[in-house]
Scaffold this motif. Structure first.
Motif, PDB file in Angstrom:
ATOM      1  N   VAL A  20      -9.843  11.251   6.667  1.00  0.00           N
ATOM      2  CA  VAL A  20      -8.061  11.300   6.171  1.00  0.00           C
ATOM      3  C   VAL A  20      -7.505  12.226   7.083  1.00  0.00           C
ATOM      4  CG1 VAL A  20      -6.990  12.467   4.145  1.00  0.00           C
ATOM      5  CG2 VAL A  20      -9.073  11.364   3.716  1.00  0.00           C
ATOM      6  N   ALA A  30      -2.367  10.018   2.170  1.00  0.00           N
ATOM      7  CA  ALA A  30      -3.546   9.760   1.142  1.00  0.00           C
ATOM      8  C   ALA A  30      -3.361   9.999  -0.274  1.00  0.00           C
ATOM      9  CB  ALA A  30      -4.840  10.677   1.650  1.00  0.00           C
ATOM     10  N   GLU A  32      -4.961   9.989  -4.199  1.00  0.00           N
ATOM     11  CA  GLU A  32      -6.218  10.316  -4.893  1.00  0.00           C
ATOM     12  C   GLU A  32      -7.285  11.132  -4.095  1.00  0.00           C
ATOM     13  OE1 GLU A  32      -6.959   8.848  -8.488  1.00  0.00           O
ATOM     14  OE2 GLU A  32      -4.662   9.402  -7.933  1.00  0.00           O
ATOM     15  N   TYR A  33      -6.550  11.897  -3.304  1.00  0.00           N
ATOM     16  CA  TYR A  33      -7.494  12.929  -2.431  1.00  0.00           C
ATOM     17  C   TYR A  33      -6.567  14.112  -1.978  1.00  0.00           C
ATOM     18  CZ  TYR A  33     -10.631  14.649   1.174  1.00  0.00           C
ATOM     19  OH  TYR A  33     -11.339  15.653   1.840  1.00  0.00           O
ATOM     20  N   HIS A  47     -13.919   7.053  -6.754  1.00  0.00           N
ATOM     21  CA  HIS A  47     -12.947   7.839  -7.228  1.00  0.00           C
ATOM     22  C   HIS A  47     -13.299   8.791  -8.287  1.00  0.00           C
ATOM     23  CE1 HIS A  47      -9.643   6.598  -4.626  1.00  0.00           C
ATOM     24  NE2 HIS A  47      -9.908   5.361  -4.968  1.00  0.00           N
ATOM     25  N   ARG A  55     -14.223  18.081  -4.044  1.00  0.00           N
ATOM     26  CA  ARG A  55     -13.125  17.336  -3.586  1.00  0.00           C
ATOM     27  C   ARG A  55     -13.826  15.741  -3.929  1.00  0.00           C
ATOM     28  NH1 ARG A  55      -9.689  18.373   1.643  1.00  0.00           N
ATOM     29  NH2 ARG A  55      -9.347  20.417   1.211  1.00  0.00           N
ATOM     30  N   ALA A  59     -10.963   7.979  -1.026  1.00  0.00           N
ATOM     31  CA  ALA A  59      -9.516   8.344  -0.721  1.00  0.00           C
ATOM     32  C   ALA A  59      -8.454   6.904  -0.780  1.00  0.00           C
ATOM     33  CB  ALA A  59      -9.319   9.210   0.466  1.00  0.00           C
ATOM     34  N   ASP A 113     -14.517   5.250   1.275  1.00  0.00           N
ATOM     35  CA  ASP A 113     -15.400   6.334   0.430  1.00  0.00           C
ATOM     36  C   ASP A 113     -16.742   6.550   1.004  1.00  0.00           C
ATOM     37  OD1 ASP A 113     -17.160   4.193  -0.366  1.00  0.00           O
ATOM     38  OD2 ASP A 113     -15.812   3.542  -1.761  1.00  0.00           O
TER      39      ASP A 113
END
Length: 217
Positions: A20, A30, A32-33, A47, A55, A59, A113
């Motif tokens: 990322v 990014a 959803e991260y 996710h 964490r 992402a 992922d």
């Protein structure tokens, strides 16, 4: 739920963070991260999982331009983005080579992922994806080298060479001799709050990445 492809959850988290950060250094952003909203995603999505350090295990990488015509974005993901992610031992899902639901057109984004399955759109007969042969087999450094180099005015190539190593050593209070040995690793571990044993591992890489991400180094 799709399980992680990684036996070491700390190293998986380190490589997702590094990927990322590498992608952000190249103009991406990014979603959803580091936290995800599981209600937005299908059952079994990475996710919906939480990894080391609290964490997300996935992402969604985006890159301008956004909108109905995302061909330039698709081309960049094909030529650059997917290779950075896979170089960190991650799996990708994106309509790079064909149709993948919610990953084409105005919704174009590169999903990355720590799971064992991928789908780049190249196999229409396997819409659910297939096992990624390079999952959990990183070929790039396990920490966000590019971000550190950018922050310290170094050439951004993602390679921890002599200048990068010396800069990191100065940042953590180690002797800046450009040699990354046990003493340097121990200094890094002490600086970022990892267990101090002089042996680099998932916890060290992850916490170093968090420190760089947060501007502490």
């Amino acid at each position: 739920m799709v399980d992680s492809a990684w036996a070491d959850s700390k190293l998986a988290a380190a490589h997702l963070l590094a990927a990322v950060t590498d992608l952000k250094a190249l103009g991406c952003y990014a979603l959803e991260y580091p936290k995800a909203n599981p209600s937005f995603h299908i059952n079994g999505s990475r996710h919906a999982a939480t990894g080391y350090g609290g964490r997300a295990c996935a992402a969604d990488i985006n890159r301008d331009p956004r909108g109905p015509n995302s061909e330039l974005e698709r081309q960049w993901f094909e030529k650059v983005g997917q290779h950075i992610a896979q170089g960190h031992g991650l799996s990708v899902t994106c309509g790079i080579y064909g149709y993948v639901v919610n990953h084409v057109g105005a919704n174009m984004h590169l999903h990355i992922d720590d799971g064992p399955f991928m789908n780049d759109g190249s196999r229409p007969s396997q819409p659910e994806g297939w096992r990624n042969p390079t999952a959990a087999r990183p070929t790039l450094p396990a920490w966000p080298v590019r971000a550190f180099q950018k922050a310290h005015g170094l050439a951004v190539d993602g390679i921890p060479g002599k200048l990068t190593t010396a800069a990191l050593q100065r940042a953590v209070g180690a002797t800046p001799d450009s040699i990354w040995g046990k003493a340097t690793t121990a200094a890094i571990q002490k600086k970022v709050g990892a267990a101090v044993d002089g042996i680099p591992g998932g916890e060290t890489y992850f916490k170093l990445g968090v420190a760089i991400e947060g501007g502490a180094l």
